[in-house]
Design an enzyme around this catalytic site. Structure first.
Site, short mmCIF file in Angstrom:
data_model
loop_
_atom_site.label_atom_id
_atom_site.label_comp_id
_atom_site.label_asym_id
_atom_site.label_seq_id
_atom_site.Cartn_x
_atom_site.Cartn_y
_atom_site.Cartn_z
N PHE A 1 -10.79 2.32 9.59
CA PHE A 1 -10.50 0.92 9.90
C PHE A 1 -9.91 0.80 11.31
O PHE A 1 -10.31 -0.07 12.08
CB PHE A 1 -9.52 0.34 8.87
CG PHE A 1 -9.12 -1.07 9.19
CD1 PHE A 1 -10.00 -2.12 8.95
CD2 PHE A 1 -7.88 -1.35 9.75
CE1 PHE A 1 -9.64 -3.42 9.27
CE2 PHE A 1 -7.52 -2.65 10.07
CZ PHE A 1 -8.40 -3.69 9.82
N GLU A 2 -8.98 1.70 11.64
CA GLU A 2 -8.34 1.65 12.95
C GLU A 2 -9.35 1.94 14.07
O GLU A 2 -9.40 1.21 15.06
CB GLU A 2 -7.19 2.67 13.02
CG GLU A 2 -5.90 2.23 12.36
CD GLU A 2 -5.88 2.38 10.84
OE1 GLU A 2 -6.85 2.92 10.27
OE2 GLU A 2 -4.89 1.94 10.22
N HIS B 1 13.31 28.44 23.18
CA HIS B 1 12.00 28.22 22.56
C HIS B 1 12.00 27.14 21.48
O HIS B 1 11.04 26.37 21.37
CB HIS B 1 11.49 29.53 21.97
CG HIS B 1 10.12 29.43 21.38
ND1 HIS B 1 8.99 29.43 22.17
CD2 HIS B 1 9.69 29.28 20.10
CE1 HIS B 1 7.92 29.32 21.38
NE2 HIS B 1 8.32 29.22 20.14
N CYS C 1 5.12 33.63 23.72
CA CYS C 1 5.07 32.24 24.17
C CYS C 1 4.99 32.20 25.70
O CYS C 1 5.86 32.73 26.38
CB CYS C 1 6.32 31.50 23.69
SG CYS C 1 6.53 29.89 24.48
N ARG D 1 0.77 3.66 -2.74
CA ARG D 1 -0.43 4.46 -2.73
C ARG D 1 -0.20 5.79 -2.01
O ARG D 1 -0.59 6.83 -2.46
CB ARG D 1 -1.55 3.68 -2.02
CG ARG D 1 -2.93 4.08 -2.42
CD ARG D 1 -3.94 3.36 -1.55
NE ARG D 1 -3.73 3.67 -0.13
CZ ARG D 1 -4.71 3.91 0.72
NH1 ARG D 1 -5.95 3.87 0.32
NH2 ARG D 1 -4.47 4.17 1.98
N ARG E 1 0.82 -1.21 0.00
CA ARG E 1 0.00 0.00 0.00
C ARG E 1 0.85 1.26 0.00
O ARG E 1 0.36 2.35 -0.19
CB ARG E 1 -0.91 0.01 1.24
CG ARG E 1 -1.98 -1.05 1.17
CD ARG E 1 -2.68 -1.15 2.51
NE ARG E 1 -3.38 0.09 2.86
CZ ARG E 1 -4.63 0.34 2.53
NH1 ARG E 1 -5.32 -0.53 1.83
NH2 ARG E 1 -5.21 1.47 2.89
N HIS F 1 8.30 20.86 25.78
CA HIS F 1 7.72 20.57 27.09
C HIS F 1 7.14 19.15 27.12
O HIS F 1 6.89 18.55 26.07
CB HIS F 1 6.61 21.57 27.43
CG HIS F 1 5.41 21.46 26.56
ND1 HIS F 1 5.38 21.94 25.26
CD2 HIS F 1 4.17 20.93 26.77
CE1 HIS F 1 4.18 21.71 24.73
NE2 HIS F 1 3.43 21.08 25.61
#
Ligand code: ZN
Ligand code: ZN
Ligand code: ZN
Length: 334
Positions: free
Chosen positions: A310-311, A115, A39, A23, A20, A168
């Site tokens: 699906f999951e 940062h 921040c 794909r 896959r 963090h």
């Protein structure tokens, strides 16, 4: 030929289907987190966060002021709150519906004043200090008699759920053992009944002997792509020493673990074009007993593909990159 693989610990089934891949596996570069200005985790902006509960800071600097190396405070938008003293932990049952007080704790550990310092660029000594702070907060939060489990995790990048870019980690103290850990405890218990040994120790032995999925090794830790990796480039770091609790890391293990994390996260960043990822520490629950046979470890899940219907619907996974290919690819640098 696609292959269905079963994880020996949590019994999750994964369809490894490399076909896959043609794909879709356009590696997705990390989307920046849309950020608040300024921040709230940068030095000088301490007033933007709740008051610190712990900090590594040199003499002469002040609580909730700049100058710190690592800073810990309660999450501004906590998922759970510490319980009031003497208050009964309330569990309510309304016929078929059960609910309980969201008692626990939720803290943020800011790992560096810088940062945009990626963990892969931190000195191992700095990462070792962060790991040491993890252990201290885990022990502290476990003092609350309601707390059954302390989960340390890291969200990196927007697709991994990060809301602040600044490096963090988060610590969540829970009034119950989370289902993913319950599953691993159950898997370890079943395996021990059948084989008489620790499943994590046996996985490690098998991986070292096989070698195809190994990404990093030093004398204390091994980083590898699990046999039944749920997502492309999933990684695990196991300590060679059988220890139930991360909190019981010995003095001499902090730096070697820091080196393992630095190496593994550096490979993920450099080989995969800096993807978002989640990492989590799985340690033994707070209460001792049978759980003490657990073997702590770290799991790292890059967010390269989306979890699809699906999951969600099956509890299974389709992984389009075999862990052998993933490990080979990650080993290509350095
Ligand atoms: Zn910042
Ligand atoms: Zn073990
Ligand atoms: Zn685990």
């Amino acid at each position: 030929m696609p292959e269905i693989r079963v994880d020996p610990v949590h019994r999750t089934r994964v369809i490894v289907s490399s076909a896959r891949r043609s794909r879709s596996l356009a590696l997705r570069a990390r989307l920046p987190v849309p950020e608040a200005e300024p921040c709230p985790f940068c030095p000088g902006n301490e007033s933007e966060t709740p008051r610190e509960v712990f900090a590594l800071r040199p003499r002469g600097t002040h609580r909730d002021g700049p100058g710190w190396e690592i800073r810990v405070f309660p999450n501004k938008y906590p998922a759970l709150l510490p319980g009031g003293h003497g208050r009964e932990f309330e569990k309510r049952e309304d016929h078929i519906y059960v609910s309980m007080d969201g008692v626990g704790g939720h803290e943020v550990i800011v790992e560096t004043p810088k940062h945009d310092l990626h963990m892969a660029d931190m000195e191992p000594e700095r990462i070792a200090k962060v790991l040491q702070v993890y252990t201290e907060r885990m022990v502290k939060l476990a003092e609350n008699s309601r707390v059954r489990y302390v989960l340390v995790f890291r969200n990196y990048g927007f697709l991994a759920g990060a809301t602040v870019e600044h490096p963090h980690s988060q610590v969540l103290a829970l009034p119950f053992v989370p289902p993913s850990v319950e599953r691993e405890l159950e898997g370890a218990r079943t395996y021990r009944e059948e084989h008489g040994t620790c499943v994590f120790c046996d996985v490690l032995e098998k991986e070292i002997e096989d070698g195809r999925r190994i990404v990093f090794e030093n004398d204390k830790f091994v980083g590898f792509a699990p046999f039944a990796s749920r997502v492309p480039y999933e990684l695990a770091i196991y300590p060679r020493r059988h220890v139930p609790r991360f909190e019981n890391l010995s003095e001499g293990e902090f730096v070697p673990l820091a080196e393992a994390l630095k190496d593994v996260l550096g490979r993920v960043r450099d080989v995969l074009d800096d993807p978002a990822f989640n990492s989590v520490i799985h340690t033994s629950p707070v209460s001792t007993g049978a759980e003490s046979r657990f073997h702590w470890h770290i799991e790292i899940l890059p967010r390269i593909t989306n979890v699809a219907g699906f999951e969600w619907g099956s509890g299974m996974y389709i992984n389009i990159v075999s862990p052998e290919d993933a490990a080979r690819h990650l080993r290509t640098i350095r």
